[in-house]
Scaffold this motif. Structure first.
Motif, PDB file in Angstrom:
ATOM      1  N   LYS A 151       0.830  -1.208   0.000  1.00 14.32           N
ATOM      2  CA  LYS A 151       0.000   0.000   0.000  1.00 14.32           C
ATOM      3  C   LYS A 151       0.863   1.256   0.000  1.00 14.32           C
ATOM      4  CE  LYS A 151      -3.821   2.172   2.552  1.00 14.32           C
ATOM      5  NZ  LYS A 151      -4.749   2.027   3.711  1.00 14.32           N
ATOM      6  N   ILE A 152       1.926   1.251   0.809  1.00 10.24           N
ATOM      7  CA  ILE A 152       2.835   2.403   0.877  1.00 10.24           C
ATOM      8  C   ILE A 152       3.522   2.621  -0.463  1.00 10.24           C
ATOM      9  CG2 ILE A 152       5.014   3.180   1.918  1.00 10.24           C
ATOM     10  CD1 ILE A 152       3.973   1.922   4.562  1.00 10.24           C
ATOM     11  N   THR A 153       3.912   1.539  -1.109  1.00  9.89           N
ATOM     12  CA  THR A 153       4.548   1.640  -2.427  1.00  9.89           C
ATOM     13  C   THR A 153       3.586   2.235  -3.454  1.00  9.89           C
ATOM     14  OG1 THR A 153       5.923  -0.284  -1.923  1.00  9.89           O
ATOM     15  CG2 THR A 153       5.738   0.332  -4.228  1.00  9.89           C
ATOM     16  N   THR A 156       3.233   5.893  -2.834  1.00  9.83           N
ATOM     17  CA  THR A 156       4.475   6.546  -3.273  1.00  9.83           C
ATOM     18  C   THR A 156       4.436   6.860  -4.764  1.00  9.83           C
ATOM     19  OG1 THR A 156       5.734   5.398  -1.541  1.00  9.83           O
ATOM     20  CG2 THR A 156       6.979   6.278  -3.418  1.00  9.83           C
ATOM     21  N   ARG A 157       4.121   5.855  -5.540  1.00 10.09           N
ATOM     22  CA  ARG A 157       4.093   6.064  -6.997  1.00 10.09           C
ATOM     23  C   ARG A 157       3.023   7.101  -7.380  1.00 10.09           C
ATOM     24  NH1 ARG A 157       5.976   0.423  -7.610  1.00 10.09           N
ATOM     25  NH2 ARG A 157       7.884   0.595  -8.857  1.00 10.09           N
ATOM     26  N   ASP A 158       1.877   7.028  -6.732  1.00  8.62           N
ATOM     27  CA  ASP A 158       0.819   7.992  -7.035  1.00  8.62           C
ATOM     28  C   ASP A 158       1.252   9.414  -6.713  1.00  8.62           C
ATOM     29  OD1 ASP A 158      -0.805   5.939  -7.856  1.00  8.62           O
ATOM     30  OD2 ASP A 158      -1.999   5.849  -6.011  1.00  8.62           O
ATOM     31  N   GLY A 164       4.573  15.302 -11.036  1.00  5.58           N
ATOM     32  CA  GLY A 164       5.339  15.486 -12.265  1.00  5.58           C
ATOM     33  C   GLY A 164       6.607  14.672 -12.376  1.00  5.58           C
ATOM     34  N   PHE A 165       6.776  13.657 -11.556  1.00  3.03           N
ATOM     35  CA  PHE A 165       7.992  12.834 -11.616  1.00  3.03           C
ATOM     36  C   PHE A 165       7.801  11.676 -12.591  1.00  3.03           C
ATOM     37  CE2 PHE A 165       8.530  15.191  -7.787  1.00  3.03           C
ATOM     38  CZ  PHE A 165       9.894  15.293  -7.579  1.00  3.03           C
ATOM     39  N   ILE A 166       8.889  11.322 -13.256  1.00  4.89           N
ATOM     40  CA  ILE A 166       8.888  10.234 -14.232  1.00  4.89           C
ATOM     41  C   ILE A 166       9.674   9.073 -13.639  1.00  4.89           C
ATOM     42  CG2 ILE A 166       9.610   9.534 -16.556  1.00  4.89           C
ATOM     43  CD1 ILE A 166       9.612  12.634 -17.174  1.00  4.89           C
ATOM     44  N   GLU A 167       9.068   7.882 -13.621  1.00  6.11           N
ATOM     45  CA  GLU A 167       9.785   6.719 -13.091  1.00  6.11           C
ATOM     46  C   GLU A 167      10.712   6.175 -14.168  1.00  6.11           C
ATOM     47  OE1 GLU A 167       9.089   2.679 -10.462  1.00  6.11           O
ATOM     48  OE2 GLU A 167       7.359   3.833 -11.131  1.00  6.11           O
ATOM     49  N   TYR A 259       5.453  14.264   0.630  1.00  5.09           N
ATOM     50  CA  TYR A 259       5.347  12.811   0.515  1.00  5.09           C
ATOM     51  C   TYR A 259       5.104  12.166   1.879  1.00  5.09           C
ATOM     52  CZ  TYR A 259       6.686   7.957   0.378  1.00  5.09           C
ATOM     53  OH  TYR A 259       6.683   6.595   0.551  1.00  5.09           O
ATOM     54  N   ILE A 260       5.890  12.571   2.880  1.00  6.35           N
ATOM     55  CA  ILE A 260       5.763  11.977   4.210  1.00  6.35           C
ATOM     56  C   ILE A 260       4.356  12.215   4.774  1.00  6.35           C
ATOM     57  CG2 ILE A 260       6.539  12.207   6.606  1.00  6.35           C
ATOM     58  CD1 ILE A 260       8.401  10.511   4.923  1.00  6.35           C
TER      59      ILE A 260
END
Length: 596
Positions: A151-153, A156-158, A164-167, A259-260
């Protein structure tokens, strides 16, 4: 006869409520336990979502009843039936108001008696449980941890996608740059005699991604460090890594704080305040004796150097005359807990971490003082120490002095936490976050007698320190920052150097020749010649974050298949010996020490 051929699971075991009464359903899972009451049989069936009770009685088909009778713990079953209200409700579980009256049952797999019981808070030794980790992971408490990690992961991605970040996936086989921790090396079959390294972090690739113009990068990255293990450390770990272009430190901290706050709220419904406090490295060390202080309790360090510089106790005066300091912590209301025997244990504790000894004063409730050094002091001097330490009746003062101030601070920082545990004053319900900023750029290494980079050598010095990089290394501060949670470092980051001349200057200051630095990092400094935007970022330890959020004692409780203290995995018995044929193909000869 298999009466359920072609049937599929319709629901998970732990999802039923009284609203499902009357539904025809099919469930599958493992037998937690079977209760045979003669004309009645009940089976608690477990899957990753929880437990549901299966019911069988004298109206059940005889063949189905016999299957239920033969079922044992950890058998794998598939059952169909009708959800009905339980006559004897169990409000300790979410499905305790209902049960499934079974009319079809299939035994999908039988199980031998397991080496330990599959229950929460299993008392079996951890080594045994790790040997059978696939069974250990069936336990509901561990499954909850792994599901929360998922769930945390996802959160994080969301979050990073929305900002605006690109994985971008960076390579796992990279060039070895043996700085800091040891690399794990991977031999090349094609280029015999050469080696890849597994990444300690994606640091250089994410910086190159900024040069490439991607502007905002993130990755949930696997990282590897060949170092000794602790409760909060593994040889392979996961890092939430991000980098941003055209930013300063405030921009990076803002994304980190956002994020936190998001992950704590969405994952465990905990509100983090609007502002996460900040301390400079110097302030943190002076106040708490640590650059990752636990602020869930007080007990701050007190500098007694001025108070005792002219006293009659030579241990104190010699420490100050030698350029060091004398500092203390005051354990409030500790007289009854920190007995003389306990203080002796604390003395051995500080000696084990670098101190020469521990001075102490125990103040009884009636004001009388028992002390290791009072006989060398006047009454006024003792009163001055009490006043400076804010000590009252019932308190215990603990003092460390040394000619090296770094030893005094670090020893008292560790002692502070040890005493807090003994006094049981750490509020474990709290999540105390803290930014540590303005780290020293250089750190003096006693073994090599040289200055080394406290962070990695790509960290930018603060602008006002550029003029004395060569002349006053001890006072050079870095644009570096760590996020600390309850005394554990969660993340580390910095604003990076993007000027190739400044980067080469930093390499020289760290003792790398032009040839060495170009051989190791030339591809990075060459890239900077083609227009590198200002950038910075950080890496957040996912394993540590999950461990702290779930209040686990060890990383092994939030990693599906962890290593143990000696970096081995008991379940698969790795690392293991490699066949001679494989070694020959890699042109490798193993040179083991000869046993005497």
């Amino acid at each position: 006869m298999d009466t359920m051929t072609g049937k599929k699971r319709t629901d998970y075991c732990g999802t039923f409520t009284s609203a499902d009464i009357g539904r025809k359903v099919t469930v599958a899972g493992w037998v937690q336990r079977q209760r045979d009451l003669g004309a009645l049989i009940f089976i608690d069936l477990r899957d990753r979502t929880g437990i549901v009770q299966l019911a069988f009685d004298d109206t059940t088909d005889k063949e189905i009843f016999e299957k239920a009778f033969s079922a044992r713990s950890e058998f794998v079953l598939m059952a169909s039936g009708t959800v009905r209200e339980r006559s004897s409700k169990n409000m300790d579980i979410p499905t305790g108001e209902i049960e499934i009256f079974v009319d079809d049952l299939r035994v999908l797999a039988k199980s031998e008696t397991t080496p330990f019981e599959i229950v929460e808070n299993c008392a079996t030794s951890e080594l045994t449980r790790l040997k059978y980790r696939y069974l250990d992971l069936r336990r509901p408490d561990l499954q909850k941890n792994i599901l929360m990690r998922h769930k945390i992961t996802k959160i994080t991605r969301d979050y990073f996608d929305e900002n605006g970040f690109i994985e971008i996936e960076t390579p796992m086989l990279i060039k070895s740059t043996p700085e800091g921790a040891r690399d794990f090396l991977v031999p090349s079959r094609i280029h015999k005699g050469t080696f890849y390294a597994l990444p300690q972090s994606p640091q250089l690739y994410k910086q190159l991604s900024m040069v490439a113009g991607f502007d905002r990068y993130m990755q949930i990255a696997r990282c590897f460090r060949d170092e000794d293990l602790r409760a909060d450390r593994q040889p392979e770990f996961t890092q939430i890594d991000f980098e941003m272009s055209f930013v300063d430190m405030e921009d990076v901290l803002s994304i980190g704080e956002g994020y936190i706050k998001r992950v704590f709220k969405e994952a465990i419904d905990v509100e983090i305040g609007d502002y996460i406090p900040r301390l400079t490295y110097k302030e943190a060390m002076e106040k708490y004796g640590s650059d990752k202080p636990d602020t869930r309790f007080e007990m701050e360090l007190v500098d007694l150097s001025e108070t005792v510089k002219n006293c009659g106790f030579g241990v104190f005066t010699s420490a100050i005359e030698g350029g060091g300091s004398v500092r203390a912590i005051t354990a409030k209301n500790a007289f009854g807990v920190l007995t003389r025997k306990e203080v002796d244990k604390l003395t051995e504790f500080v000696r084990g971490i670098g101190a020469k000894g521990l001075a102490w004063a125990r103040i009884a409730e009636d004001g009388t003082i028992a002390s290791s050094f009072a006989k060398f002091m006047t009454e006024d001097e003792m009163n001055a120490i009490k006043e400076k330490c804010g000590a009252e009746n019932g308190d215990v003062i603990l003092i460390v002095g040394d000619t090296k101030n770094s030893i005094v601070l670090s020893v008292l920082g560790a002692l502070r936490c040890e005493v807090a545990k003994k006094l049981d004053i750490i509020d474990k319900s709290k999540f105390n976050l803290l930014w540590i900023i303005e780290f020293p750029f250089f750190d003096w290494d006693e073994d090599s007698q040289t200055w080394v980079a406290m962070h990695h050598p790509f960290t930018s010095p603060m602008d006002e320190c550029l003029d004395y990089l060569e002349t006053d290394k001890a006072n050079v501060r870095a644009k570096a920052y760590d996020l600390v949670l309850n005394g554990i470092e969660l993340s580390s980051g910095s604003i990076r150097i993007t000027d190739p001349e400044l980067q080469n200057r930093m390499f020289r200051l760290l003792g790398l020749s032009e040839e060495e630095s170009h051989a190791k990092f030339g591809y990075l400094t060459d890239a900077f010649k083609y227009g590198a935007p200002p950038h910075g970022g950080m890496g957040i330890g996912l394993d540590r974050l999950v461990m702290q959020m779930l209040k686990c004692e060890t990383l092994r409780d939030v990693i599906a298949y962890p290593k143990v203290q000696n970096a081995s995995e008991p379940m698969t018995d790795c690392p293991s010996v490699i066949d001679t044929e494989q070694l020959d193909e890699l042109a490798i000869k193993v040179n083991l020490p000869v046993e005497e």
